[in-house]
Design a protein around this motif. Sequence first.
Motif: not given
Length: 307
Positions: A2-4, A58-61, A236-238
Amino acid sequence: MNDSLILHHYDGSPYAEKIRLMFGLTGAKWSSVLCPVQPPRPSLDPLTGGYRRIPVAQVGADIFCDTALIARELATRLNCPALDPAQVGADAAALMAQAQGKAFFAAIGAVPTPRLLTTMLLKFGPIGAARFVKDRISLLKGSTVRAPQGDKARAVLNALLDDLETRLETREWIGGDAVSVADFACFHPLWLYVSCNRRPLEAGPQVEAWYQRVSEIGHGEREELTQDKAFAIAKAAEPRALPESVSDTPAAIGAKVEVAPSDYGKVPVAGTLAAFTEDRIVIARDTREFGLLHVHFPRAGYALTAA
C-alpha cells in the motif's frame, strides 16, 4: 504494497523519463503501470478524476499530479534533497525554467518535418499517428503555450544548448558537483528531441558528455504492475494525514472545487478541497470504486475554482 511507489506513465513520455531518472539516481524500487499515450486512459482516469497530463504517481490512496510535485515527494520519500526543485540555486533554476518552458515546446518543432512524420509512423502506424497529432492539437487548445516551428524552434533549442555548454564548462552537473533535479529537467527536452529525430545529440563537447552521463544513470529497480493491482492498492488504502492548510484559503475546506493546469491541458478535476498549503492543493474524491482518494497538485501553474 500500500505504500509502494507506483508510476503511471508510458515509455515514450519525456516527463516520465525525468521521474524515471530520479528513481535511477536513488536506486529506488518502484512499480510501473503503463498507460496509453493519449486519453482515454482506463488505468489512470478513475484514480485522478480525468487529469490530462502524464506521468502520475500513486502511493496507496494518494495520487500526485505534475512532475514538480512528484519530484518534491520523491525528495522526501527517498531522502534525496537534490530532487527537490526548491533546493536548486538561482542560476540552475533559470536553466530549468528555460528547458521546461520554451525549449521543451521547441523540441518537436526543431525536428525536420519528414523525419518527425517518419518517427510517428514507425511508433504508431498511420492511424495511430493521425490520432496522436489530433490529440496533441487538442491538448494545446486554449493554452497559453505557443510551440515554435522550423527555424524558430531550432533557434530556441540551440540557445538552450549554448547556455548549457557555457554552464558545463566550469562544473560537471547543472547544479554543481553533484546530480540534481536540474539535470533531469534540462535533459528531458533534449531526450524528446533525440527520440523524435532518431539521431545522436549534436551539441558542444561538454553538453554531449553530460547528456551521456545522465543517460547512464538508469531507472532504478522497475517492476511492472497491472491496472487491477494498482486499483486494489488504492481501494485497500486510506489517504495519508493531510498537511496543515494556510489561513487564507481561496475556498473553504470541504467546499466543492475544480483544479486544472493554467497553461495547457486544461481539463479540470473535481472534488472537495481537503488542504491548501504554501505549495500544494489537495482535493478529496469520494469514489464508488476505491473509496476516498486524495489527489495532490502543485499550486504553481494550477488554478482552483469553485465547482
